[in-house]
Design a protein around this motif. Structure first.
Motif: not given
Length: 378
Positions: A129-130, A144, A310, A313, A316-317
């Motif tokens: 996911s993130q 991250r 990123y 924020e 997005s990734l």
């Protein structure tokens, strides 16, 4: 950090990995870097760095101005047959060993607070996911963002089953590299010499402490046919009279040469498995692209700028990865194509003779090739 161990995890401590770690740490992010070898150490590398990355290295904390390094402003090329041409390098570069510059960058990164695990080979990288999970002998780390900077071919590439690791041997994916440091080489201080021999070429240029780097690339076939490095040099490299003279009259400083095998110049991706890649991990960077080390650092700088957006924020990734891919191709696609084309000619008798003669008789052609394989200052 919201449960993360680090903001950034970098796998691989070459020039791209170290400079990227320094730049991200300077921006205030927590950074961990993994390197399978122990700093400082020698690498198989040409050790000529183009001036396009001079300012960037100074910004990373390397005091190049006061190191009195050789300034390299000319290129000399010889064909397998011995035909020779010399031309100016409009931008030029400087000579420094990887042992020295990697050691300086590692020390600077540690001084800034980058956590460096050297002598530590990462077992796996996974995006979930993130977040990213890095599995290593010193435990699992959550970050991250992870950045792959692990060189030309690694256990991670094999684990991922990247396309170039599955290819059958071809003229672009089955090379070996061999490097020496020598003294007394008959090459001018301001010149990088590129001497072709059957199925390969050797670069020679001055580095610090009155030493020269002599590094050549050839096919695994040459080594297998000859039966060993010494025999291969006598059988193939000595066919070029300039190389024969260099090997016979230089003072070799290594007890044994450094070597690396299974070098591939097949196409690679700037992003794989959701992980951005920099340097040789994504670049199929042939030595004839102008300067792979500068390209590696430049790819890291591009990623640093996007990673900050990123991490703040702002994007997005997945958007960051998409933009990075586009920017990577924008800056490096032409250089890589030209380098691969030049690679296909290197080490062939009549092709190198023809190319050297054309470059000698038509300076505009030589200038065009050099321009297409070099970038601008970044």
């Amino acid at each position: 950090m919201g449960g993360f161990d680090y903001d950034i995890a970098i796998i691989g401590g070459g020039l791209a990995g170290l400079t990227t770690a320094i730049q991200l740490r300077k921006k205030g992010y927590t950074v961990v870097l993994f390197e399978k070898n122990s700093f400082p150490f020698h690498r198989v590398c040409g050790e000529y760095i183009s001036f396009e990355s001079w300012d960037y290295l100074i910004d990373c904390g390397v005091d190049l101005e006061n190191m009195k390094l050789p300034q390299i402003l000319k290129l000399k090329v010889s064909a397998v047959s011995g035909h020779l041409m010399t031309t100016n390098l409009d931008m030029g570069g400087f000579g420094i060993s990887r042992y020295r510059i990697d050691g300086l960058l590692c020390a600077r990164a540690r001084e800034l607070g980058v956590k460096i695990h050297d002598n530590c080979k990462v077992d796996a990288i996974q995006r979930i996911s993130q977040e990213y999970i890095i599995t290593s002998p010193v435990g699992d780390h959550r970050a991250r963002m992870a950045i792959g900077s692990f060189g030309k071919r690694s256990n991670i590439d094999v684990q991922w089953k990247r396309g170039f690791t599955l290819q059958k041997p071809t003229k672009l994916n089955n090379y070996i590299g061999v490097k020496y440091h020598v003294r007394g080489a008959d090459v001018s201080d301001d010149t990088i010499a590129l001497h072709n021999f059957k199925n390969g070429y050797c670069g020679v240029s001055k580095i610090e402490d009155d030493k020269y780097c002599m590094c050549y690339l050839t096919t695994a076939y040459n080594l297998k046919a000859a039966g060993g490095i010494d025999e291969m040099q006598r059988t193939y490299l000595y066919q070029n009279r300039y190389l024969k003279a260099l090997f016979e009259h230089s003072d070799f400083l290594f007890a044994q040469p450094l070597s690396i095998s299974q070098i591939s110049f097949d196409t690679k991706e700037p992003v794989y498995a959701g992980i951005p890649l920099i340097g040789d991990a994504c670049g199929m960077i042939t030595p004839l692209c102008g300067n792979g080390m500068s390209m590696a650092m430049h790819s890291g700088k591009i990623l640093v700028q996007l990673a900050e957006r990123y991490l703040k924020e702002q994007i997005s990734l997945d958007s960051m990865l998409k933009i990075y891919t586009a920017e990577w191709y924008k800056h490096f696609a032409l250089r890589l194509r030209t380098g691969r084309l030049m690679q296909s000619y290197a080490g062939k008798t009549w092709q190198t003779t023809l190319l050297v003669r054309l470059m000698k008789n038509f300076p505009l052609l030589a200038n065009k090739i050099i321009k297409n394989t070099h970038g601008s200052k970044f």
